[in-house]
Design an enzyme around this catalytic site. Structure first.
Site, short mmCIF file in Angstrom:
data_model
loop_
_atom_site.label_atom_id
_atom_site.label_comp_id
_atom_site.label_asym_id
_atom_site.label_seq_id
_atom_site.Cartn_x
_atom_site.Cartn_y
_atom_site.Cartn_z
N SER A 95 45.07 -74.40 -65.86
CA SER A 95 43.99 -74.53 -66.78
C SER A 95 43.28 -75.80 -66.15
O SER A 95 44.01 -76.86 -66.05
CB SER A 95 44.39 -74.66 -68.12
OG SER A 95 43.39 -74.88 -68.96
N TYR A 100 50.17 -77.25 -74.64
CA TYR A 100 49.62 -76.28 -73.53
C TYR A 100 49.16 -76.91 -72.28
O TYR A 100 49.49 -76.70 -71.36
CB TYR A 100 48.17 -75.79 -74.26
CG TYR A 100 47.71 -74.58 -73.30
CD1 TYR A 100 48.18 -73.44 -72.79
CD2 TYR A 100 46.16 -75.24 -72.89
CE1 TYR A 100 47.36 -72.52 -72.08
CE2 TYR A 100 45.58 -74.08 -71.77
CZ TYR A 100 46.10 -72.79 -71.62
OH TYR A 100 45.60 -72.14 -70.70
#
Ligand SMILES: NC(=O)c1ccc[n+]([C@@H]2O[C@H](COP(=O)([O-])OP(=O)(O)OC[C@H]3O[C@@H](n4cnc5c(N)ncnc54)[C@H](OP(=O)(O)O)[C@@H]3O)[C@@H](O)[C@H]2O)c1
Length: 247
Positions: free
Chosen positions: A137, A150
């Protein structure tokens, strides 16, 4: 093999897996939901794609081992492509995350990809020209002020990409990573509900829009093609320019 496939609807599953199947790859995929998986596999078989799959919770070590045993048997001990797509996120500030949250995200986003890749190594090596693609990401490339666990798991995936590229080049395995910006999927939708994150993101994204699943899957497919044969160890951001926007 694509390490995650199904979802709340076949639409998303189709979007994620279509590219490689259309290029003629035999895709083996997995999901935690048997009914949805079978429904999607049936739709795909009807379309003439070579695709199969099984139920697997990728957060379970035993189920990962079982998955690789099945994959090995279907592909006669050889695997050309491994796509590590499994991932999830709950946006919280650092002081709100619990110990359980930490374990859950590390297990789902990092340990699962790390372990399945270890298990797949003999199969990838046997192919003599293999390609691993991780999905990380942009949150693991630049920082935002929420979602630190995350981001940490995705940053670790970016680093793992470089390590494996160096370690396994001798086995003719290329390792790359695609780092999406915000892409229109159910995961992203749940984070965009209040509109503030969306507004912030769009302001800092030169192309001024969210990404489409196809814009990620086409990069994944490209990285697996002979056209990408000199590319390894790279994390490629598919993000409308989000990570390069300075001012
Ligand atoms: N969408 C974005 O904006 C965005 C941005 C950056 C990075 N990413 C990354 O892109 C990847 C795909 O995300 P997405 O947006 O498509 O999310 P999504 O809509 O929530 O889909 C997540 C996928 O991961 C699978 N999955 C999750 N936990 C699993 C587990 N324990 N075992 C097996 N499968 C599991 C789900 O399968 P089942 O539910 O069918 O089991 C589903 O197919 C993730 O790694 C995510 O971090 C997404």
């Amino acid at each position: 093999m694509v390490s995650s496939g199904n979802d709340r609807s076949c639409y998303w599953w189709n979007q994620r897996n279509r590219e490689l199947a259309e290029l003629g790859a035999y895709v083996y995929t997995c999901s935690r939901n048997e009914t949805e998986l079978n429904e999607c596999l049936q739709q795909w078989t009807t379309k003439g794609f070579q695709v199969s799959g099984s139920v697997c919770d990728m957060a379970s070590s035993a189920q990962r081992k079982d998955l690789i045993t099945k994959v090995s048997s279907i592909f006669n001990g050889k695997l050309n492509i491994l796509v590590n797509n499994v991932g999830t996120n709950i946006m919280k500030h650092t002081l709100e995350y619990t110990e359980d949250d930490f374990s859950f995200f590390v297990k789902t986003n990092l340990e699962s990809a790390y372990h399945i890749t270890q298990l797949a190594h003999p199969l990838l090596k046997a192919s003599q020209a293999a390609s691993i693609v991780f999905i990380s990401s942009t949150a693991g490339v630049v920082a935002i002020d929420i979602g630190s666990i995350y981001s940490a798991t995705k940053g670790a995936i970016n680093q793992l990409t470089k390590n494996l590229a160096c370690e396994w080049a001798k086995d003719n395995i290329r390792t790359n990573c695609v780092a999406p910006g915000i892409i229109k999927t159910p995961l992203a939708e749940s984070h965009l509900e209040d509109g503030k994150l969306l507004e912030k993101y769009l302001r800092r994204t030169p192309l001024g829009r969210l990404g489409e699943v196809k814009e990620v899957s086409s990069m994944v497919a490209f990285l697996c093609l002979p056209a990408a044969s000199y590319i390894t160890g790279q994390t490629i951001c598919v993000d409308g320019g989000f990570t390069v926007f300075g001012l």
